[in-house]
Design a protein around this motif. Sequence first.
Motif, short mmCIF file in Angstrom:
data_model
loop_
_atom_site.label_atom_id
_atom_site.label_comp_id
_atom_site.label_asym_id
_atom_site.label_seq_id
_atom_site.Cartn_x
_atom_site.Cartn_y
_atom_site.Cartn_z
N TYR A 39 0.85 -1.24 0.15
CA TYR A 39 0.02 -0.37 -0.11
C TYR A 39 1.07 1.22 -0.21
CZ TYR A 39 -4.13 3.19 0.50
OH TYR A 39 -4.45 4.50 0.54
N LEU A 40 2.23 1.27 0.48
CA LEU A 40 2.96 2.44 0.59
C LEU A 40 3.40 2.44 -0.71
CD1 LEU A 40 4.34 4.10 2.57
CD2 LEU A 40 6.53 2.94 2.45
N ALA A 41 3.48 1.19 -1.14
CA ALA A 41 4.31 1.45 -2.63
C ALA A 41 3.11 2.47 -3.45
CB ALA A 41 4.56 0.20 -3.34
N GLU A 42 1.54 1.79 -3.14
CA GLU A 42 0.50 2.33 -4.46
C GLU A 42 0.11 4.04 -3.98
OE1 GLU A 42 -3.94 2.87 -4.03
OE2 GLU A 42 -2.93 0.60 -3.62
N LEU A 43 0.53 4.68 -2.82
CA LEU A 43 0.63 5.60 -2.08
C LEU A 43 1.92 6.61 -2.94
CD1 LEU A 43 -0.49 5.24 1.36
CD2 LEU A 43 -1.66 6.38 -0.14
N TYR A 44 2.85 5.89 -2.99
CA TYR A 44 3.88 6.83 -3.48
C TYR A 44 4.25 7.00 -5.08
CZ TYR A 44 5.82 8.01 0.60
OH TYR A 44 6.18 8.45 2.07
N GLY A 45 3.46 5.61 -5.92
CA GLY A 45 3.37 5.13 -7.24
C GLY A 45 4.48 4.87 -7.51
N LEU A 46 5.38 3.93 -6.45
CA LEU A 46 6.86 3.29 -7.02
C LEU A 46 6.26 2.04 -7.20
CD1 LEU A 46 9.22 4.33 -4.22
CD2 LEU A 46 8.61 5.48 -6.82
N PRO A 47 6.76 0.67 -7.88
CA PRO A 47 6.68 -0.06 -7.98
C PRO A 47 6.86 -0.95 -6.52
CG PRO A 47 7.96 0.41 -9.79
CD PRO A 47 8.05 1.47 -8.67
N LYS A 48 5.69 -2.21 -5.78
CA LYS A 48 5.72 -2.84 -4.95
C LYS A 48 6.69 -3.57 -4.26
CE LYS A 48 3.13 -6.70 -6.29
NZ LYS A 48 1.67 -7.19 -5.52
N GLU A 49 7.69 -4.21 -5.77
CA GLU A 49 8.83 -5.24 -5.96
C GLU A 49 9.99 -4.32 -5.32
OE1 GLU A 49 6.19 -7.15 -7.85
OE2 GLU A 49 7.04 -5.11 -8.81
N GLU A 50 10.16 -3.29 -5.67
CA GLU A 50 11.33 -2.24 -5.30
C GLU A 50 10.93 -1.79 -3.92
OE1 GLU A 50 12.87 2.22 -6.84
OE2 GLU A 50 11.40 0.76 -8.16
N LEU A 51 9.86 -1.47 -3.43
CA LEU A 51 9.69 -1.18 -1.93
C LEU A 51 10.22 -2.04 -1.55
CD1 LEU A 51 6.72 2.01 -1.52
CD2 LEU A 51 9.31 1.84 -0.49
N ALA A 52 9.89 -3.54 -1.59
CA ALA A 52 9.65 -4.28 -0.91
C ALA A 52 11.42 -4.92 -0.66
CB ALA A 52 9.22 -6.01 -1.19
N LYS A 53 12.77 -5.17 -1.49
CA LYS A 53 13.78 -5.30 -1.15
C LYS A 53 14.02 -3.82 -0.82
CE LYS A 53 14.04 -7.06 -6.35
NZ LYS A 53 14.49 -6.98 -7.61
N GLY A 54 13.92 -2.39 -0.87
CA GLY A 54 14.51 -1.16 -0.44
C GLY A 54 15.05 -0.35 -1.22
N ILE A 55 14.62 0.97 -0.58
CA ILE A 55 14.87 2.07 -1.40
C ILE A 55 15.73 2.91 -1.10
CG2 ILE A 55 13.67 1.23 -3.78
CD1 ILE A 55 11.90 4.14 -2.12
N GLN A 56 16.53 3.57 -1.19
CA GLN A 56 17.52 4.79 -0.83
C GLN A 56 16.45 5.27 -0.30
OE1 GLN A 56 20.60 5.58 -3.29
NE2 GLN A 56 22.24 4.54 -1.56
N VAL A 57 16.18 6.32 1.04
CA VAL A 57 15.27 7.51 1.13
C VAL A 57 15.45 8.33 0.37
CG1 VAL A 57 16.71 8.79 2.86
CG2 VAL A 57 14.20 9.08 3.22
N GLU A 58 17.12 9.03 -0.68
CA GLU A 58 16.51 9.92 -1.73
C GLU A 58 15.23 9.50 -2.74
OE1 GLU A 58 20.51 10.19 1.02
OE2 GLU A 58 19.17 8.27 0.09
N LYS A 59 15.12 8.29 -2.87
CA LYS A 59 13.71 8.21 -3.60
C LYS A 59 12.35 8.93 -3.54
CE LYS A 59 12.46 5.46 -7.25
NZ LYS A 59 12.76 5.19 -8.70
N ILE A 60 12.55 8.45 -2.08
CA ILE A 60 11.34 8.84 -1.77
C ILE A 60 11.23 10.60 -1.87
CG2 ILE A 60 9.82 9.11 0.16
CD1 ILE A 60 9.65 6.75 -1.09
N PHE A 61 13.02 11.18 -1.00
CA PHE A 61 12.50 12.87 -1.62
C PHE A 61 12.37 12.59 -2.82
CE2 PHE A 61 13.73 12.52 2.82
CZ PHE A 61 12.95 13.71 3.25
N SER A 62 12.98 12.80 -4.17
CA SER A 62 12.76 12.69 -5.40
C SER A 62 11.81 12.82 -6.11
CB SER A 62 13.76 11.65 -6.44
OG SER A 62 12.69 10.56 -6.29
#
Length: 169
Positions: A39-62
């Motif tokens: 659901y966080l992936a949906e809120l941010y418009g990011l692929p859920k697989e990407e968030l499950a693996k983990g991303i750098q926080v800078e990606k969120i800020f971008s």
Amino acid sequence: MEDCLHSDPNGKINIIPLGQAMGFYNWDVVENRLHGDSYLAELYGLPKEELAKGIQVEKIFSIILAEDRPSIAANIHRAILTGDASNGEFRVLHPNGATRSLIAFGRCLRDETGVPTFYTGAVLDARSSVKSHTTDPLEAYCRAALAVAEGRGNELAARYLSSAIKAAL
């Protein structure tokens, strides 16, 4: 229905129904890896697989709108330094060009030596919250109940609650 009730600095009451869908995240501050649910992936418009693996926080800020970044960065920085809870409202830009308003709550946790290690929290769509522009708790709860009635399609309850709110004003 459980909910979260808190006042802003001006004494206005905000009610956020906890029954609403929330996306949850955990940010490993040391490794700079943020993990989130689907659901966080949906809120941010990011692929859920990407968030499950983990991303750098800078990606969120971008994807946070430029004018919202300074206040969110300051809230997070303050929470990391103090260990206090933080919250903030901001907008993100989805890949399709749509903008979504979000509300985030979080806290930075520390290890046994006091070093910030994990920042964990939740994010919800700002449209799913009920923000009341009143200092009257009864009116705020009536507005929250009205949102639930409207969300469930219960027109009769919505009419009664609308009338009660108008009578209180």
